[in-house]
Design an enzyme around this catalytic site. Structure first.
Site, PDB file in Angstrom:
ATOM      1  N   ASP A  91     -55.282  -2.531   4.067  1.00 54.09           N
ATOM      2  CA  ASP A  91     -54.380  -1.898   5.009  1.00 54.09           C
ATOM      3  C   ASP A  91     -55.046  -1.910   6.381  1.00 54.09           C
ATOM      4  O   ASP A  91     -56.269  -1.847   6.484  1.00 54.09           O
ATOM      5  CB  ASP A  91     -54.096  -0.468   4.537  1.00 54.09           C
ATOM      6  CG  ASP A  91     -52.931   0.139   5.283  1.00 54.09           C
ATOM      7  OD1 ASP A  91     -52.339  -0.555   6.126  1.00 54.09           O
ATOM      8  OD2 ASP A  91     -52.609   1.314   5.023  1.00 54.09           O
ATOM      9  N   ASP A 266     -47.500  -0.304  -3.263  1.00 58.50           N
ATOM     10  CA  ASP A 266     -48.765   0.399  -3.501  1.00 58.50           C
ATOM     11  C   ASP A 266     -48.448   1.876  -3.373  1.00 58.50           C
ATOM     12  O   ASP A 266     -47.514   2.252  -2.659  1.00 58.50           O
ATOM     13  CB  ASP A 266     -49.815   0.037  -2.439  1.00 58.50           C
ATOM     14  CG  ASP A 266     -49.580   0.796  -1.141  1.00 58.50           C
ATOM     15  OD1 ASP A 266     -48.683   0.401  -0.385  1.00 58.50           O
ATOM     16  OD2 ASP A 266     -50.256   1.817  -0.912  1.00 58.50           O
ATOM     17  N   CYS A 304     -46.090   4.757 -25.773  1.00 56.18           N
ATOM     18  CA  CYS A 304     -47.088   4.143 -24.889  1.00 56.18           C
ATOM     19  C   CYS A 304     -48.229   3.522 -25.704  1.00 56.18           C
ATOM     20  O   CYS A 304     -48.714   4.109 -26.665  1.00 56.18           O
ATOM     21  CB  CYS A 304     -47.640   5.186 -23.928  1.00 56.18           C
ATOM     22  SG  CYS A 304     -48.859   4.530 -22.772  1.00 56.18           S
ATOM     23  N   CYS A 306     -51.214   2.646 -24.366  1.00 56.91           N
ATOM     24  CA  CYS A 306     -52.492   2.737 -23.644  1.00 56.91           C
ATOM     25  C   CYS A 306     -53.576   3.396 -24.509  1.00 56.91           C
ATOM     26  O   CYS A 306     -53.286   4.046 -25.510  1.00 56.91           O
ATOM     27  CB  CYS A 306     -52.318   3.485 -22.315  1.00 56.91           C
ATOM     28  SG  CYS A 306     -52.468   5.275 -22.438  1.00 56.91           S
ATOM     29  N   CYS A 309     -53.076   7.213 -25.055  1.00 57.63           N
ATOM     30  CA  CYS A 309     -52.019   7.600 -26.006  1.00 57.63           C
ATOM     31  C   CYS A 309     -52.336   7.149 -27.437  1.00 57.63           C
ATOM     32  O   CYS A 309     -51.892   7.773 -28.398  1.00 57.63           O
ATOM     33  CB  CYS A 309     -50.679   7.037 -25.563  1.00 57.63           C
ATOM     34  SG  CYS A 309     -50.073   7.835 -24.073  1.00 57.63           S
ATOM     35  N   HIS A 335     -53.692   6.358 -18.444  1.00 58.07           N
ATOM     36  CA  HIS A 335     -52.299   6.443 -18.896  1.00 58.07           C
ATOM     37  C   HIS A 335     -51.311   6.196 -17.748  1.00 58.07           C
ATOM     38  O   HIS A 335     -50.387   5.395 -17.873  1.00 58.07           O
ATOM     39  CB  HIS A 335     -51.993   7.795 -19.553  1.00 58.07           C
ATOM     40  CG  HIS A 335     -50.523   7.976 -19.751  1.00 58.07           C
ATOM     41  ND1 HIS A 335     -49.842   7.374 -20.775  1.00 58.07           N
ATOM     42  CD2 HIS A 335     -49.589   8.605 -18.981  1.00 58.07           C
ATOM     43  CE1 HIS A 335     -48.551   7.647 -20.661  1.00 58.07           C
ATOM     44  NE2 HIS A 335     -48.368   8.396 -19.580  1.00 58.07           N
TER      45      HIS A 335
HETATM   46 ZN   LIG Z   1     -50.373   6.196 -22.462  1.00 59.73          ZN
END
Ligand SMILES: [Zn+2]
Length: 372
Positions: A91, A266, A304, A306, A309, A335
């Site tokens: 940026d 972003d 989920c 991830c 999770c 997560h």
């Molecule tokens: Zn998750």
């Protein structure tokens, strides 16, 4: 050409594409986690890579102040310094200068401000800001813009557009003198006034950038006005160049913006919220500190995949948060970023299979941005 469109949605302006940068490709629509200081708070680069992060956003204002551009350059540039091999967007610092620094003075030659660290006076011209980013070695360089708050009087918005265009032209001239494969993108201003946005876009198109950012949003303007500007900008911005909506991160805003032809996003939302215990799930937001999760055996989000999770209960995540364990920020950030990057992957797949509007409807029906 640094941008190639792969698939276009026939019922909206959504498209998938590939931005080619000196450090590899970015498949769009894409989300870049914010690593202002060269680090995404709470995560290691290896974790970011495992999550499928395509690019990072660093902030040239912060790196310019500390450790200093010369230091980063001496250490081989920003990729080498932070040890990240994939694309980096920097940026220009416009937003930080106006939001963090007291006593900002904007003149046609550049911006004068006080460092938010020690109060020392610093002057930066648009040419300096290009030089800083060339020396950092980021893949996508943003031209310095004149950011004004919302609401601002018409005269102030007009002046911001005029100065932003002037600086954009000087940024391009400076950039064109360098022999570099980095990309230079321009930023449009103009607040919620279409007349001024139109003027800003036209000025920037005349200068000709590798990509176009829509700046000055996400600061309290009515959502309907943002969407109206995006829709009108869509018809004016060239199809063959990537478009970046700066700093906007609610899933509903992302879906609506992709529909209007935005390619790059972003936002600090997923990472900052993770650290304060607000977690995004397919069924809405969860505030993990809530007492009702104290004995909850379920994962944050049953759908989920991830690491968080797959391994931990809401009860444990609440416990870590309450005890202020470092692992709370790590697991929560894993997560939330997984949640965001997964949505972008689904968006790209849906545009390719011509089902984007259906996906958008499904996500919005399941998810309300309030406590579940
Ligand atoms: Zn998750």
């Amino acid at each position: 050409m640094s941008f190639e469109i792969k698939a276009s949605d026939s019922n909206s302006s959504a498209r998938t594409g590939i931005i080619s940068t000196p450090h590899g490709r970015i498949e769009t629509p894409a989300f870049g986690p914010v690593a202002s200081q060269g680090s995404v708070k709470g995560l290691l680069h290896s974790q970011l890579e495992n999550l499928g992060t395509q690019f990072l956003l660093v902030n040239s204002y912060h790196l310019f102040l500390r450790p200093g551009v010369e230091v980063v350059k001496k250490l081989g540039g920003v990729h080498s310094f932070i040890s990240w091999k994939k694309p980096i967007l920097s940026d220009s610092g416009g937003f930080q200068i106006y939001s963090l620094s007291p006593l900002v003075k904007v003149k046609t030659k550049g911006v004068e401000f006080s460092s938010h660290l020690d109060g020392s006076r610093i002057s930066l011209s648009p040419e300096d800001v290009v030089d800083i980013q060339i020396n950092l070695g980021s893949d996508i360089i943003m031209a310095l813009d004149y950011f004004v708050p919302f609401p601002s009087p018409e005269e102030k918005l007009k002046e911001a557009v005029k100065i932003t265009s002037l600086w954009a032209k000087r940024s391009k001239t400076r950039f064109a003198q360098q022999s570099t494969s980095q990309l230079l993108w321009g930023i449009t201003q103009g607040g919620t006034s279409w007349d001024l946005r139109e003027k800003s876009i036209e000025d920037l198109l005349e200068i000709d950038f590798d990509g176009y950012a829509i700046g000055g949003f996400g600061i309290g303007e009515p959502r309907s006005q943002l969407m109206e500007i995006l829709e009108k900008s869509d018809s004016l911005l060239p199809q063959e160049k990537p478009r970046y909506l700066m700093g906007m991160g609610y899933v509903s805003d992302i879906l609506d913006s992709v529909e209007k032809g935005i390619d790059i996003f972003d936002c600090v939302l997923p990472t900052r919220n993770a650290r304060t215990g607000t977690l995004f799930t397919s069924k809405g937001k969860i505030s993990i500190k809530n007492q009702k999760y104290a004995q909850d055996k379920k994962p944050l989000d049953e759908t989920c995949t991830c690491y968080t999770c797959q391994n931990f209960s809401r009860a444990y995540l609440r416990h870590l948060y309450e005890r202020q364990e470092i692992s709370s920020a790590i697991l929560n950030t894993i997560h939330n970023l997984h949640f965001y990057l997964d949505i972008f992957q689904k968006i790209r797949q849906a545009i390719q299979s011509k089902t984007f509007l259906q996906l958008k409807k499904n996500i919005m029906n399941k998810k309300e941005e309030k406590e579940s």
